[in-house]
Design an enzyme around this catalytic site. Sequence first.
Site, PDB file in Angstrom:
ATOM      1  N   ARG A   1       0.843  -1.187   0.000  1.00  0.00           N
ATOM      2  CA  ARG A   1       0.000   0.000   0.000  1.00  0.00           C
ATOM      3  C   ARG A   1       0.882   1.241   0.000  1.00  0.00           C
ATOM      4  O   ARG A   1       1.962   1.250   0.590  1.00  0.00           O
ATOM      5  CB  ARG A   1      -0.900   0.026   1.247  1.00  0.00           C
ATOM      6  CG  ARG A   1      -2.070  -0.946   1.178  1.00  0.00           C
ATOM      7  CD  ARG A   1      -3.101  -0.526   0.149  1.00  0.00           C
ATOM      8  NE  ARG A   1      -4.255  -1.410   0.092  1.00  0.00           N
ATOM      9  CZ  ARG A   1      -4.386  -2.423  -0.774  1.00  0.00           C
ATOM     10  NH1 ARG A   1      -3.451  -2.668  -1.660  1.00  0.00           N
ATOM     11  NH2 ARG A   1      -5.478  -3.162  -0.778  1.00  0.00           N
TER      12      ARG A   1
ATOM     13  N   HIS B   1      -0.872   0.365  -9.888  1.00  0.00           N
ATOM     14  CA  HIS B   1      -1.598  -0.563  -8.999  1.00  0.00           C
ATOM     15  C   HIS B   1      -2.149  -1.766  -9.789  1.00  0.00           C
ATOM     16  O   HIS B   1      -3.353  -2.008  -9.814  1.00  0.00           O
ATOM     17  CB  HIS B   1      -2.730   0.154  -8.250  1.00  0.00           C
ATOM     18  CG  HIS B   1      -3.174  -0.581  -7.025  1.00  0.00           C
ATOM     19  ND1 HIS B   1      -3.579   0.034  -5.868  1.00  0.00           N
ATOM     20  CD2 HIS B   1      -3.288  -1.924  -6.760  1.00  0.00           C
ATOM     21  CE1 HIS B   1      -3.925  -0.858  -4.966  1.00  0.00           C
ATOM     22  NE2 HIS B   1      -3.758  -2.071  -5.489  1.00  0.00           N
TER      23      HIS B   1
HETATM   24  P1  NDP Z   1      -1.807 -11.766   4.581  1.00  0.00           P
HETATM   25  O1  NDP Z   1      -2.762 -11.263   5.600  1.00  0.00           O
HETATM   26  O2  NDP Z   1      -1.939 -13.176   4.102  1.00  0.00           O
HETATM   27  O3  NDP Z   1      -0.305 -11.626   5.154  1.00  0.00           O
HETATM   28  C1  NDP Z   1       0.123 -10.543   5.885  1.00  0.00           C
HETATM   29  C2  NDP Z   1       1.547 -10.816   6.373  1.00  0.00           C
HETATM   30  O4  NDP Z   1       2.057  -9.609   6.962  1.00  0.00           O
HETATM   31  C3  NDP Z   1       1.623 -11.898   7.440  1.00  0.00           C
HETATM   32  O5  NDP Z   1       2.756 -12.705   7.240  1.00  0.00           O
HETATM   33  C4  NDP Z   1       1.791 -11.098   8.728  1.00  0.00           C
HETATM   34  O6  NDP Z   1       2.509 -11.749   9.748  1.00  0.00           O
HETATM   35  C5  NDP Z   1       2.590  -9.918   8.234  1.00  0.00           C
HETATM   36  N1  NDP Z   1       2.437  -8.775   9.135  1.00  0.00           N
HETATM   37  C6  NDP Z   1       1.308  -8.090   9.446  1.00  0.00           C
HETATM   38  N2  NDP Z   1       1.576  -7.126  10.333  1.00  0.00           N
HETATM   39  C7  NDP Z   1       2.895  -7.197  10.585  1.00  0.00           C
HETATM   40  C8  NDP Z   1       3.763  -6.474  11.444  1.00  0.00           C
HETATM   41  N3  NDP Z   1       3.315  -5.469  12.212  1.00  0.00           N
HETATM   42  N4  NDP Z   1       5.064  -6.830  11.477  1.00  0.00           N
HETATM   43  C9  NDP Z   1       5.531  -7.849  10.721  1.00  0.00           C
HETATM   44  N5  NDP Z   1       4.750  -8.588   9.903  1.00  0.00           N
HETATM   45  C10 NDP Z   1       3.442  -8.253   9.836  1.00  0.00           C
HETATM   46  O7  NDP Z   1      -1.839 -10.738   3.368  1.00  0.00           O
HETATM   47  P2  NDP Z   1      -1.615 -11.018   1.813  1.00  0.00           P
HETATM   48  O8  NDP Z   1      -0.303 -11.682   1.646  1.00  0.00           O
HETATM   49  O9  NDP Z   1      -2.784 -11.679   1.211  1.00  0.00           O
HETATM   50  O10 NDP Z   1      -1.592  -9.521   1.238  1.00  0.00           O
HETATM   51  C11 NDP Z   1      -0.641  -8.580   1.682  1.00  0.00           C
HETATM   52  C12 NDP Z   1      -0.979  -7.196   1.173  1.00  0.00           C
HETATM   53  O11 NDP Z   1      -0.668  -7.081  -0.218  1.00  0.00           O
HETATM   54  C13 NDP Z   1      -2.448  -6.789   1.222  1.00  0.00           C
HETATM   55  O12 NDP Z   1      -2.812  -6.399   2.538  1.00  0.00           O
HETATM   56  C14 NDP Z   1      -2.520  -5.659   0.233  1.00  0.00           C
HETATM   57  O13 NDP Z   1      -2.287  -4.441   0.894  1.00  0.00           O
HETATM   58  C15 NDP Z   1      -1.374  -5.949  -0.720  1.00  0.00           C
HETATM   59  N6  NDP Z   1      -1.873  -6.274  -2.081  1.00  0.00           N
HETATM   60  C16 NDP Z   1      -1.500  -5.470  -3.127  1.00  0.00           C
HETATM   61  C17 NDP Z   1      -1.923  -5.761  -4.394  1.00  0.00           C
HETATM   62  C18 NDP Z   1      -1.470  -4.967  -5.575  1.00  0.00           C
HETATM   63  O14 NDP Z   1      -1.955  -5.182  -6.690  1.00  0.00           O
HETATM   64  N7  NDP Z   1      -0.520  -4.069  -5.416  1.00  0.00           N
HETATM   65  C19 NDP Z   1      -2.807  -6.904  -4.683  1.00  0.00           C
HETATM   66  C20 NDP Z   1      -3.099  -7.700  -3.517  1.00  0.00           C
HETATM   67  C21 NDP Z   1      -2.656  -7.368  -2.261  1.00  0.00           C
HETATM   68  P3  NDP Z   1       1.953 -13.092  10.472  1.00  0.00           P
HETATM   69  O15 NDP Z   1       1.969 -14.156   9.365  1.00  0.00           O
HETATM   70  O16 NDP Z   1       2.965 -13.381  11.521  1.00  0.00           O
HETATM   71  O17 NDP Z   1       0.576 -12.773  10.939  1.00  0.00           O
HETATM   72  C1  OXD Z   2      -5.734  -5.891  -3.248  1.00  0.00           C
HETATM   73  C2  OXD Z   2      -5.287  -4.925  -4.253  1.00  0.00           C
HETATM   74  O1  OXD Z   2      -5.632  -5.606  -2.057  1.00  0.00           O
HETATM   75  O2  OXD Z   2      -5.548  -5.151  -5.464  1.00  0.00           O
HETATM   76  O3  OXD Z   2      -6.208  -6.978  -3.640  1.00  0.00           O
HETATM   77  O4  OXD Z   2      -4.624  -3.945  -3.913  1.00  0.00           O
END
Ligand code: NDP
Ligand code: OXD
Length: 308
Positions: free
Chosen positions: A223, A271
């Site tokens: 993000r 994006h």
């Molecule tokens: P998940 O919820 O599956 O994974 C989140 C990960 O972040 C977990 O491993 C979690 O740790 C870790 N995490 C969260 N908070 C912290 C913290 N404070 N410190 C360290 N690690 C942390 O999310 P996704 O993988 O599905 O998606 C990730 C992000 O990608 C989305 O939230 C979105 O913002 C972005 N995205 C962007 C897209 C784009 O087109 N640019 C498309 C899709 C998503 P733990 O495993 O230990 O809980």
């Molecule tokens: C998502 C994105 O969060 O597209 O899936 O950013």
Amino acid sequence: MALMFLSPDDPPEAWRAALLAEIPELDFRIWPEVGDPAEIDVALVWQPPPGELARYPNLRAILSLGAGIDGLLAQAGLPAVPIARMVDPSLTRTMTEYVLLAALRHHRHFDRFERVQRAGRWSFALPPQAADRRVGVMGLGVLGSAAAASLAAHGFLVAGWSREAKQLAGVDSFAGRAGLAAFLARTDILVCLLPLTRDTEGILSAATFAGLPRGAFVINVARGAHLAEADLIEALDSGQLAGATLDVFREEPLPPDNPLWRHPKVLITPHVASYASPLTAAEGVAENIRRARTGRPLLHQVDRDRGY
Ligand code: NDP
Ligand code: OXD
């Protein structure tokens, strides 16, 4: 009982067809032509207008068309119903493609060759072997762990950083704030795949960049609010960072006067890092519609307190 589909970006007819193949009797209504709001029990949404979801008194679940639900959670008056985020093989695969492509572009000096070509300069420079290049993935969830596995399969030295320690083949695990400095110190290419929460906002800051080896690269596909843009520009100009690939921004579309557009060491994409496909995502969404209607916990249900 009817499902409301609301998204400025996703194709409603493709979603209708894919969901009707799973649930033939589904009453699928496309916003804003949703009829009586009291008949809507499930909302399948991406970026609904602020306050819109509060208009449906019998809503049982909000199913996000995106993986990140920070935008939803930020909405005032969001109904207190379960929220599920998008988990879809196509979303994961396309993110893995993007991260691998961006990492390889920096690793193989394509970013530098693009710059010198514009100046008509032949600049011979061989990259290190992948086994000597350290990639670090912040966030080892659905998307981060798949990207990390693919980078490791490609031969990079891969580590990941998450809240809890992980066991992933070929990926060194660092966890929590206590593990951050060591994770950054061993990272030549930093990939951000964290959810946007109060703990992670602004994490791509001057302090983080200073913790990386000089000449590191940053890839932000999570993000825009993870990134302190002025800190990035300063780190690029000082040489602390050698380049950045950015897919997400605090303000989207990125305004024409934003200096990132013209920075020679920055690649901007609009994006598009990853995208779900109705064909592969419909099965999971249909399961969540059934779960919502029978009062069972959703798949990939969001923990609102944690923020992801
Ligand atoms: P998940 O919820 O599956 O994974 C989140 C990960 O972040 C977990 O491993 C979690 O740790 C870790 N995490 C969260 N908070 C912290 C913290 N404070 N410190 C360290 N690690 C942390 O999310 P996704 O993988 O599905 O998606 C990730 C992000 O990608 C989305 O939230 C979105 O913002 C972005 N995205 C962007 C897209 C784009 O087109 N640019 C498309 C899709 C998503 P733990 O495993 O230990 O809980
Ligand atoms: C998502 C994105 O969060 O597209 O899936 O950013």
